[in-house]
Design a protein around this motif. Sequence first.
Motif, short mmCIF file in Angstrom:
data_model
loop_
_atom_site.label_atom_id
_atom_site.label_comp_id
_atom_site.label_asym_id
_atom_site.label_seq_id
_atom_site.Cartn_x
_atom_site.Cartn_y
_atom_site.Cartn_z
N PRO A 139 49.74 34.78 41.96
CA PRO A 139 48.42 34.18 41.81
C PRO A 139 48.37 33.27 40.58
N VAL B 130 44.58 35.84 37.33
CA VAL B 130 44.33 37.27 37.56
C VAL B 130 43.19 37.67 36.63
N THR C 22 42.83 39.52 31.35
CA THR C 22 43.80 39.20 32.39
C THR C 22 44.96 40.19 32.34
N VAL D 60 50.91 37.50 35.07
CA VAL D 60 51.48 37.52 36.41
C VAL D 60 52.81 38.26 36.47
N ILE E 276 53.01 41.89 37.80
CA ILE E 276 52.67 42.22 39.19
C ILE E 276 53.91 42.69 39.95
N VAL F 265 41.17 45.71 44.36
CA VAL F 265 41.49 44.34 43.99
C VAL F 265 41.04 43.41 45.11
N THR G 235 50.49 46.41 43.17
CA THR G 235 49.46 46.07 44.15
C THR G 235 50.01 46.28 45.56
N ASP H 111 43.87 33.88 43.98
CA ASP H 111 43.57 34.59 42.73
C ASP H 111 43.27 36.05 43.02
N LEU H 112 43.50 36.90 42.03
CA LEU H 112 43.21 38.33 42.12
C LEU H 112 42.09 38.70 41.17
#
Length: 279
Positions: free
Chosen positions: A70, A73, A100, A103, A106, A128, A182, A238-239
Motif C-alpha cells: 500500500p 497505511v 502509521t 510498509v 507488512i 483493517v 494481515t 491503502d490500509l
Amino acid sequence: MRIANLAGRAVLVDGGLAVDVETASGGRFGSDPQAVYREWEAFREWATAADLPAGTAFEVAALGAPVPAPRQVFAIGLNYRDHAAESGFEVPEGLPPVFTKFVTSITGPVTEVTLPPGGHTDWEVELVAVIGKAARNVAEEDAWGHVAGLTVGQDISERVSQLAGPVPQFSLGKSFPGFAPTGPWVVTPDEFADPADLELKSAINGEEVQKGRTRDLIFSVPALVARLSAVLPLLPGDLVFTGTPAGVGLGRTPQRWLTAGDELVSQIEGIGELRQRFI
C-alpha cells in the motif's frame, strides 16, 4: 468475494480453492496482488460476473499479505473505549489519534516474528479496511462505497521504543519486521450480514486475551474514511488499521509481553485468522 495473495500472485478464493486472476481473466488483470486495487471497479465488475474456472487447493502458509504494498497505511489509536481506559487515556473526540505502520512491516497471515532484544512486545488484533476507490472529502454515508474490503490485522507493538521520550515513537515502535501481519484475504463488504458488527479476538498459546465487536468502535469504518479523507486523499490499496479492543499486555496487572515460543492467533468473524509464532 475473497481476494488473496498466493505465492505472490493474485487469486480469488472460491469454496476454499484458489483461482488465479491472471489466468482466469485471460490476462486482462495481471498477477500483482496490489494492482487489483488500482483497478478496483473494473476488477470487481469482472470478478462478480465471471464464470470462474475450477480452483486449486493451497496451504494457508503459502499466502502472503493480501495487500502487500500500500502507498499509505493509517493506524488508529484508542478507538475502543475499554482500550482507551486500560491505556490511561481520555476517549478521543473529533479526530482520532493517527500514526502509521511502515510498509516493510507488512507480512502475510502465517509467519514467524523475531522479537526485538530487550523489548516489551505487545499484541493488538484489529479490523483493517482496504480502500478500493480514491476518497477525498467523502461524506460518512457514502464511505462504504470507497472500501474494497476488510481483512484481519495485528498491530504488534514494541512498547519500550513506542513510548520512549522526549516524544513517543509510535510508528517506529510498531514497525519492526513482521509487526503488521494481515490476511488471510480481503473480504468484500457484501459478504457480511453487517460489516459494521464483527467479533474479533486474539489468543496466546490457546488462552484468549482479547475479545470485542467492531460495533463498539468509537470511530466506525465510514467515520474514519470521512475524517481521514477530509485531511488528505485516501488512495486505492491503502490500509486503515481501525484500532484494538481491551486486553493488550500493556493494560494488564502485572503487564504481560510476548516471549519466544509464544503463538498468537488473531481472528475476525467472517474473515479468518492470523497465526504468528515468536522467536
